[in-house]
Write an enzyme that holds these catalytic residues in place. Structure first.
Site, short mmCIF file in Angstrom:
data_model
loop_
_atom_site.label_atom_id
_atom_site.label_comp_id
_atom_site.label_asym_id
_atom_site.label_seq_id
_atom_site.Cartn_x
_atom_site.Cartn_y
_atom_site.Cartn_z
N HIS B 22 10.35 -1.99 -13.71
CA HIS B 22 10.89 -1.87 -12.36
C HIS B 22 10.10 -0.82 -11.55
O HIS B 22 10.01 0.34 -11.94
CB HIS B 22 12.37 -1.46 -12.44
CG HIS B 22 13.02 -1.32 -11.11
ND1 HIS B 22 14.17 -0.59 -10.92
CD2 HIS B 22 12.67 -1.80 -9.89
CE1 HIS B 22 14.51 -0.63 -9.65
NE2 HIS B 22 13.61 -1.37 -9.01
N ASP B 64 10.79 -6.60 -6.31
CA ASP B 64 11.72 -5.47 -6.30
C ASP B 64 12.72 -5.58 -5.14
O ASP B 64 12.33 -5.62 -3.97
CB ASP B 64 10.92 -4.16 -6.17
CG ASP B 64 11.78 -2.94 -6.44
OD1 ASP B 64 13.00 -3.10 -6.68
OD2 ASP B 64 11.22 -1.83 -6.44
N TYR B 113 -6.29 1.73 -0.97
CA TYR B 113 -7.09 2.15 -2.13
C TYR B 113 -6.30 3.11 -3.02
O TYR B 113 -6.36 3.03 -4.24
CB TYR B 113 -8.39 2.82 -1.67
CG TYR B 113 -9.42 1.88 -1.07
CD1 TYR B 113 -9.27 0.50 -1.12
CD2 TYR B 113 -10.57 2.38 -0.45
CE1 TYR B 113 -10.23 -0.35 -0.56
CE2 TYR B 113 -11.53 1.54 0.10
CZ TYR B 113 -11.35 0.17 0.04
OH TYR B 113 -12.31 -0.66 0.58
#
Lengths: 143, 143, 143, 143, 143, 143, 143, 143, 143, 143
Positions: B22, B64, B113
């Protein structure tokens, strides 16, 4: 398998429990915990739940008497209505283990993650209950 | 190959998806993304595009629900006129997956990034479209 | 954990099942089998029995239709009166899997050890029943 | 990705093709081939078919002129009625590559496995066609 | 060796060039550069000079169009009278490559070292000319 | 250290004892035995004697009931007058362990070396007595 | 085993003692010390106590004359009534070693942990006495 | 061994000397230096003294002309009366090497340790003289 | 780079040449030789030809005087009309090296492959000439 | 360095000598011996001669009393007129060691190579004398 050692304790898990010393912590993680991304040492226990593992571990593992609350749980996130009934099961198992124990310590979700990063090991179970993660702090073997 | 598992999911990729918990993130990177220099775990999918991979992953991977926007895209760099049409394709695939989803989160190139550096894994595709990188945040399996 | 994949299949085990090809064999070993000394690739499943694992594996794994008996058991050693009742359980599980299956192949103990050495992987369970080891031969995925 | 190099050739695959010398062999394996158990060096190309890969490889890879038949296929097992139509596709691709080529060599299934064990590398595709495995023998680059 | 790939590009170097993405940098270092102590990935090209390598690399490697100066050189240290004539040779090679290029970026010696530490790879040549080090920034492959 | 596990059993040794299966052998080697050159898995127990280790191991380790003599000793080399009194000590320890046991098997020196090469592990003690090496063959845990 | 070297010094421990230089530290840890989680180099001496090991080490290991107190102990935690009698035993062993020595340095528990993290090695014994951990600082060999 | 290369230069040491570039440093450490705990790359030269090694190294190794003092020694610790006579020997060897050299740089003990941590390699000799450690800074090979 | 050592000799190659002893062999392989599949130790020298390497190696490497023909070439395969003119170049280089040398040994192609498998190392060049492979047998350094 | 241990015995060499058991062999090889290609475990002692090493080793290492000739030398090859004077030096060193010793065993050159392949370790010195290789067979430590 060996005599008198619960078979749910894998060779690697027992080795890790033996290597741990006073104050080292181990996380019993539920199936949704990010175990692999947080663990210094990851031990998989796929297909198992936490209560079976907790009971087996406490048959060989002493809890720390130098701290007040050697067993920690993850606090329910504010706004989430979950009532983790599994905690009562944990309470019974710890009581039955004969290890000194009063009540659980409750740790905020993200603090819990930090503790897991510092733990000696994380055991990744497939426990389906929510908020079912446990941290155990190792005590002293008296000779 | 196994029954009912899309063959584009390599053994290593499926293993990584299973290990994630999770809140862990995975990047589906286009062919020009600096995947090898940023990834903690690099999974190559040379010769493939992102949509095929995205669809296959979402057939097994939950998004999620604890965050508003579990799918993130790289924002077009200011001054660049590119209009990434591939995003509409992504939108359809995520909608079709049955996972809860409202809209995409947009992340600045250099922030993207940084997210990639922290992600559990980066999948390096050969996707030729620009701004085609996607981050997926893993949700909870309810038992 | 992922959607629709039994949690008893660990990431490593699923990866190995995917890597196997037509004709490769995997051993589901009971808790007394010398798994670690024989296996080319050892996958531990401590605390589990064979039937649970067998059922989960057959939900994704095809049996070989190019041989008569793609499922093999270890023959009772001459002079030993054990009547392995677990075999009937295995029979039901294989029948229920929908894979083509007639009857088991029976292999002498030491021949079984040789087969295990040549197998792609051995899964070490804690199955307590005697003569509970199984060899599965992988079949072809038809596209 | 680089200029003028097909993106289906992964960095690892191109490296392996470069390392090979005169007489070394590479297997392009279909999705049911036991690639992982036979290969000295395993290169995964999950989700790809053999023709796409074959065409890309022959754009950089010379075939051996010192043997009569530098391209080998797996013979249909006696008793099996399969008529592999993919072979005609292979024939067109090899002809179009400009490499010297007359006809295929046909190799018995178990001999093919032995050749694969001795090959420099095996590329594991997800090709679904049966009898779709190919062996290429590398030739000489003339400077 | 492969068809149409310059033999001075080793299998490992070509693999690294392929793995690099948009914005990643590679250093072509002269024979006196502290390559081994600074490189994240070190590729040796002993016995070669930089111009031969530069020309071969630019035949497959795109320069970054998102920055003004994708090719960087090490500035002559103040007080040193060296006039690096090799820079004109580099200028011709980059111009001839067809890659977009205006003029070189000049980087102070110790800043250059820091750039080298962050680069994806350093290629250690035996170039004898002083101030002969070059940094290339990778661009985008347009499909 | 853990509850109820003798501290002379190191984490690595207990792990190895757990991994062993029915029929696997372990050598308890004296201080002059060529343990490091013969062992597949070497476990050092420097400074310890064999009797202490033997007693601790038999508290968790079952002996094989499928063979007549599951405990083997190295025969005195012909011409050597040594009378190993330590064997009586071993006899008492094995009897006291409760494991089924009749008498020792005696093995010629060079045959003993061959058995050691095939054993799952060798434990290198510092036992000073001569002819003090022991081989134990693991039995079955009955659930 | 070798001539004139105590057998309790394992090959690995002696190697580490030889590698250490002036000012490097080694920890002799009791059985409850978190050795495995703190050590840069971990050497196990399961089943041994600290006094036997200390005496053996000081037969080959010089103490540092450049500091006042080259031997350090862990201070009793405030509020704990333990009176470690083992310290007198240590005092006798160090005195008898002939190494220059006045009195012990006492270090707070958590500072001791920090010193252990920086030490060259930690030897994990099974010493059952509390507060039985020792740090030795290596001196100079005069030729 | 090779023609014209001093045998005291081991294969590994010569390799390291070759890999070093302009400005990289190497430490020739005496027998009491904490070489193993400080070195990034450790090369053992047990049984050798520093002068023999220094002379051999300077037969192939250029000193740095870009700094004033490319050879550094460890300063005598304040309060210590040692007068290291070996320094004169070093002076003669460096003079005789033909490398440009004026006088030594002197570095405080703990600063010296920091330099050693950053050095490309440390060579651990058994030199018995005190304050006998040397740092060499590599120069440029002019072609 | 070091003083007086040809830069074409890489650190790894020089290390290997030093490690070799009397009677050990090294193969200088042309660009089409199956170096990677045959070599026990592979040293790449991409972009170089054999004569440059041969000359550099013989400047430090002694040939074996205990055999008649310490330099071996691969015989032209019967039926092949190639006349390898590069052999005359090799002859001049060996003569000029000052090493004792009469004439080449000629080895059949497949015997040559066997010799390469047993050789200490294979150097993979990009030599384009056919039949350009050379085996050198190391001699003795006389002190 | 440690008290009373000759500094020419490196940490790794002493570790290996300790690990060896009764009947294990170690080769002290001269500078021209093919040590790296034959050794199971290679220990380099570049720059040292054999007599210094032999004397240091015998100060801790027992010779085997169960065989007639525990020290072996390489026989002069027929036709070679070398008279190895170093053997008398060896004789004196072994005599002076106090180990039981009558005369040397002489072994044919190629048999010696086979013995070296089976030896526990080979120490590669830079001894310049010819036929200077020695094999030592380890004896028993009597407690």
């Amino acid at each position: 398998m060996l005599k008198n050692i619960p078979s749910i304790l894998s060779p690697e898990l027992l080795k890790v429990l033996m290597e741990m010393g006073h104050g080292d912590e181990i996380v019993l993680a539920d199936g949704n915990f990010p175990s692999a991304s947080l663990a210094q040492r990851l031990i998989r226990a796929d297909g198992h739940n936490v209560p079976d593992l907790l009971e087996a571990i406490l048959s060989v593992f002493p809890l720390d008497e130098y701290v007040d609350k050697p067993v920690s749980l993850m606090q329910v996130v504010p706004g989430d209505n979950t009532k983790p009934t599994i905690w009562q099961e944990y309470d019974k198992i710890v009581q039955a283990s004969g290890e000194p124990f009063g009540e659980f310590e409750f740790v905020d979700r993200f603090d819990f993650y930090e503790r897991a990063k510092g733990a000696y090991a994380v055991v990744a179970t497939s426990e389906g209950a929510l908020y079912a993660n446990v941290i155990l702090k190792k005590g002293v073997i008296k000779v």
